[in-house]
Motif scaffolding. Structure first.
Motif, PDB file in Angstrom:
ATOM      1  N   THR A   9       0.776  -1.084  -0.016  1.00 31.66           N
ATOM      2  CA  THR A   9       0.087  -0.067  -0.018  1.00 31.66           C
ATOM      3  C   THR A   9       1.015   1.444  -0.113  1.00 31.66           C
ATOM      4  OG1 THR A   9      -1.814   1.030   1.090  1.00 31.66           O
ATOM      5  CG2 THR A   9      -0.211   0.239   2.501  1.00 31.66           C
ATOM      6  N   GLY A  10       0.356   2.393   0.224  1.00 32.18           N
ATOM      7  CA  GLY A  10       1.052   3.804   0.123  1.00 32.18           C
ATOM      8  C   GLY A  10      -0.033   4.868   0.313  1.00 32.18           C
ATOM      9  N   ARG A  11       0.315   6.071   0.651  1.00 28.16           N
ATOM     10  CA  ARG A  11      -0.411   7.089   0.760  1.00 28.16           C
ATOM     11  C   ARG A  11      -0.958   7.570  -0.715  1.00 28.16           C
ATOM     12  NH1 ARG A  11       3.522   7.955   4.391  1.00 28.16           N
ATOM     13  NH2 ARG A  11       2.926   8.351   6.564  1.00 28.16           N
ATOM     14  N   ILE A  12      -0.098   7.437  -1.867  1.00 30.26           N
ATOM     15  CA  ILE A  12      -0.679   7.623  -3.080  1.00 30.26           C
ATOM     16  C   ILE A  12      -1.805   6.963  -3.699  1.00 30.26           C
ATOM     17  CG2 ILE A  12       0.765   5.880  -4.162  1.00 30.26           C
ATOM     18  CD1 ILE A  12       0.490   9.675  -5.176  1.00 30.26           C
ATOM     19  N   PHE A  13      -2.069   5.796  -2.813  1.00 31.87           N
ATOM     20  CA  PHE A  13      -3.454   4.860  -3.427  1.00 31.87           C
ATOM     21  C   PHE A  13      -4.687   5.619  -2.499  1.00 31.87           C
ATOM     22  CE2 PHE A  13       0.256   2.007  -3.757  1.00 31.87           C
ATOM     23  CZ  PHE A  13       0.213   2.048  -5.319  1.00 31.87           C
ATOM     24  N   ASP A  14      -4.839   6.557  -1.861  1.00 36.51           N
ATOM     25  CA  ASP A  14      -5.927   7.011  -1.266  1.00 36.51           C
ATOM     26  C   ASP A  14      -6.924   7.558  -2.522  1.00 36.51           C
ATOM     27  OD1 ASP A  14      -7.785   8.992  -0.293  1.00 36.51           O
ATOM     28  OD2 ASP A  14      -6.509   8.816   1.553  1.00 36.51           O
ATOM     29  N   GLN A  15      -8.179   7.038  -2.284  1.00 34.09           N
ATOM     30  CA  GLN A  15      -9.200   7.231  -3.429  1.00 34.09           C
ATOM     31  C   GLN A  15     -10.109   8.332  -2.961  1.00 34.09           C
ATOM     32  OE1 GLN A  15     -10.915   3.104  -3.598  1.00 34.09           O
ATOM     33  NE2 GLN A  15      -9.605   2.679  -5.207  1.00 34.09           N
TER      34      GLN A  15
ATOM     35  N   ASN B 274     -11.007  -0.656  -3.298  1.00 32.87           N
ATOM     36  CA  ASN B 274      -9.944  -0.951  -2.243  1.00 32.87           C
ATOM     37  C   ASN B 274      -8.462  -0.950  -2.887  1.00 32.87           C
ATOM     38  OD1 ASN B 274     -11.790  -0.897   0.177  1.00 32.87           O
ATOM     39  ND2 ASN B 274     -12.732  -2.697  -0.950  1.00 32.87           N
ATOM     40  N   TYR B 275      -8.239  -0.492  -4.165  1.00 36.26           N
ATOM     41  CA  TYR B 275      -7.211  -0.966  -4.748  1.00 36.26           C
ATOM     42  C   TYR B 275      -5.703  -0.425  -4.193  1.00 36.26           C
ATOM     43  CZ  TYR B 275      -3.848  -0.542  -8.716  1.00 36.26           C
ATOM     44  OH  TYR B 275      -2.895  -0.752  -9.346  1.00 36.26           O
ATOM     45  N   HIS B 276      -5.014  -1.483  -3.811  1.00 37.47           N
ATOM     46  CA  HIS B 276      -3.789  -1.414  -3.135  1.00 37.47           C
ATOM     47  C   HIS B 276      -3.876  -0.538  -1.598  1.00 37.47           C
ATOM     48  CE1 HIS B 276      -0.831  -1.693  -6.803  1.00 37.47           C
ATOM     49  NE2 HIS B 276      -2.063  -2.703  -6.751  1.00 37.47           N
ATOM     50  N   LEU B 277      -5.076  -0.828  -1.157  1.00 36.29           N
ATOM     51  CA  LEU B 277      -5.304  -0.470   0.345  1.00 36.29           C
ATOM     52  C   LEU B 277      -5.572  -1.334   1.113  1.00 36.29           C
ATOM     53  CD1 LEU B 277      -7.974   2.079  -0.817  1.00 36.29           C
ATOM     54  CD2 LEU B 277      -5.805   2.707  -0.092  1.00 36.29           C
ATOM     55  N   MET B 278      -5.093  -1.256   2.431  1.00 37.67           N
ATOM     56  CA  MET B 278      -5.533  -2.458   3.661  1.00 37.67           C
ATOM     57  C   MET B 278      -6.774  -2.762   3.669  1.00 37.67           C
ATOM     58  SD  MET B 278      -2.186  -2.948   4.302  1.00 37.67           S
ATOM     59  CE  MET B 278      -2.376  -3.964   5.619  1.00 37.67           C
ATOM     60  N   SER B 279      -7.793  -2.050   3.038  1.00 35.80           N
ATOM     61  CA  SER B 279      -9.201  -2.281   3.331  1.00 35.80           C
ATOM     62  C   SER B 279      -9.490  -3.485   2.125  1.00 35.80           C
ATOM     63  CB  SER B 279      -9.984  -1.189   2.922  1.00 35.80           C
ATOM     64  OG  SER B 279      -9.744  -0.509   1.976  1.00 35.80           O
ATOM     65  N   ASP B 280      -8.674  -3.805   1.320  1.00 35.30           N
ATOM     66  CA  ASP B 280      -8.792  -5.041   0.343  1.00 35.30           C
ATOM     67  C   ASP B 280      -8.893  -6.042   0.990  1.00 35.30           C
ATOM     68  OD1 ASP B 280      -9.213  -6.177  -1.890  1.00 35.30           O
ATOM     69  OD2 ASP B 280      -7.295  -5.826  -2.680  1.00 35.30           O
ATOM     70  N   THR B 281     -10.027  -6.611   1.898  1.00 32.23           N
ATOM     71  CA  THR B 281      -9.987  -7.733   2.657  1.00 32.23           C
ATOM     72  C   THR B 281     -11.095  -8.547   2.177  1.00 32.23           C
ATOM     73  OG1 THR B 281     -11.560  -6.698   4.237  1.00 32.23           O
ATOM     74  CG2 THR B 281      -9.340  -6.385   4.767  1.00 32.23           C
ATOM     75  N   ALA B 282     -11.499  -9.905   2.460  1.00 31.33           N
ATOM     76  CA  ALA B 282     -12.319 -10.644   2.158  1.00 31.33           C
ATOM     77  C   ALA B 282     -13.831 -10.075   2.266  1.00 31.33           C
ATOM     78  CB  ALA B 282     -11.979 -12.130   2.820  1.00 31.33           C
ATOM     79  N   ALA B 283     -13.859  -9.518   3.534  1.00 31.13           N
ATOM     80  CA  ALA B 283     -15.310  -8.783   3.743  1.00 31.13           C
ATOM     81  C   ALA B 283     -15.595  -7.730   2.887  1.00 31.13           C
ATOM     82  CB  ALA B 283     -15.293  -8.401   5.223  1.00 31.13           C
TER      83      ALA B 283
END
Length: 398
Positions: free
Chosen positions: A146-152, A365-374
């Motif tokens: 991830t990284g700050r640049i991926f904030d949507q 949730n592209y490249h974000l920690m929220s890219d979870t199964a849920a």
């Protein structure tokens, strides 16, 4: 027997693998590959695991090149002609290096500065092994940092402010252009003697450097949507083809490693297997991030120069199967990022890519920690899996 396309069945695959930390060319990636191989074998596939070498990511290499570009741009501000010219040459070389690396060229800079590590490509063969025709279904099982640049939030705010413009736009934002703009402006400043251009180039290059350093230092995302939804699709299709086999078509279910390091796994697959696969009788269907609400098919991709995939008739056929099966599929989109599709397409294989987007045309949730199964839309994943199965059966019929 429950359908392999039921959301619960798809979720089970995603949940297990999302719990594994899977950076490119890492022990976790190898663990995921082993799980996939075992499950495809249990579903009757003839499984081969290719041990390959690939880089562990893209951020370190591109941080180095943007640092070189920033140095060149700063030199280009010099009032001394020789220093200014040297700065221009350095900045221009950095810009060219970034373009060729991100566009899946020879990737010279990373070859000179980085070591490769082990990665695994999993190949499950099913269908009719004696068939003349082959369908390759691609996925990848590594996950990105991830990284700050991926904030949507900025993209979503733009979509909220201009919803009609976003809906009409079928090419994604050119995220890589500002990265090249820094050293390119530095070179332009050196040639023109315009110190302001060189200064702007240095600022942009330093900003890109900071972004890549942040990505390199950031954790790996769970990668549920990107790209365990595709792995779940492979498992579902293997299950369906075991329950109801096809004749006249060999199906290769391929899960690559090191996709997130800019196509490391598929490059190795190409080197090892393309000589045995005739483009006249082989079709490629790449599945990448199909867990957002709207299933789409890309027509092409290119971070800098847009490349439509080889043979639009193949994409027409996939779309026709989707329509016949009443599976919603949006066409006409093109991506300013790279996927594994670019490698087979450049080699002349008819290629199509299934992806998914949300209402703002962002990948959920592209490249974000929220890219979870849920946070995966399993209805879309089910549509993608049903479509792949239907396409395989359509090809088997002739």
């Amino acid at each position: 027997m429950p359908s392999p396309f039921e959301p619960d069945a798809l979720r089970a695959t995603v949940e297990v693998l999302a719990a594994i930390d899977r950076p490119s060319a890492s022990p976790g990636e190898a663990q995921a590959a082993e799980w996939i191989a075992e499950h495809l074998a249990a579903l009757g596939c003839r499984v081969q695991v290719d041990e390959e070498l690939a880089y562990t990511g893209y951020a370190r290499s591109l941080a180095g090149q943007t640092a070189v570009g920033a140095a060149g741009a700063l030199l280009a501000r010099s009032p001394l002609p020789n220093r200014r010219r040297l700065g221009g040459v350095i900045a221009l070389a950095a810009a060219a290096g970034i373009v060729e690396e991100v566009s899946n060229g020879p990737q010279v800079f990373r070859k000179l500065t980085m070591r490769r590590r082990a990665t695994q490509n999993v190949i499950g063969e099913t269908g009719d092994p004696a068939a003349d025709r082959t369908l390759i279904v691609l996925a990848h099982h590594d996950a990105a940092s991830t990284g700050r640049i991926f904030d949507q939030r900025a993209q979503r705010a733009l979509a909220g402010r201009f919803p009609r413009a976003v809906e009409r736009t079928d090419t994604s934002l050119p995220l890589w252009w500002p990265v090249v703009a820094g050293p390119a402006l530095g070179a332009a400043g050196a040639v023109s003697g315009h110190r302001g251009l060189a200064r702007t180039g240095a600022v942009l290059a330093l900003a890109s450097l900071a972004a890549f350093v942040d990505i390199e230092r950031s954790p790996t995302v769970p990668g549920a949507n990107d790209n365990l939804t595709a792995v779940a699709t492979l498992v579902a299709v293997a299950t369906a083809l075991r329950a109801s086999p096809v004749r006249g078509l060999r199906v290769l279910l391929v899960s690559c490693g090191a996709e997130e390091s800019l196509q490391g796994g598929i490059r190795a697959f190409a080197r090892r297997h393309f000589s045995d696969l005739d483009p006249a009788t082989t079709r490629v269907l790449n599945i990448d991030t199909v867990g957002s609400p709207r299933l789409v098919m890309l027509e092409g991709e290119g971070p800098f120069v847009m490349e439509d995939y080889a043979d639009p008739r193949w994409r027409d056929r996939v779309a026709a199967v989707a329509e016949r099966c009443a599976i919603p599929l949006r066409r006409g989109l093109r991506a300013r990022v790279s996927t594994d599709s670019v490698i087979p397409s450049r080699a002349g294989y008819p290629t199509a890519t299934l992806m998914s987007l949300d209402e703002t045309k962002a990948i959920s949730n592209y490249h974000l920690m929220s890219d979870t199964a849920a946070n995966v839309d399993y209805t879309t994943v089910a549509d993608a899996a049903r479509l792949v199965d239907a396409v395989a059966r359509d090809l088997a019929e002739g």
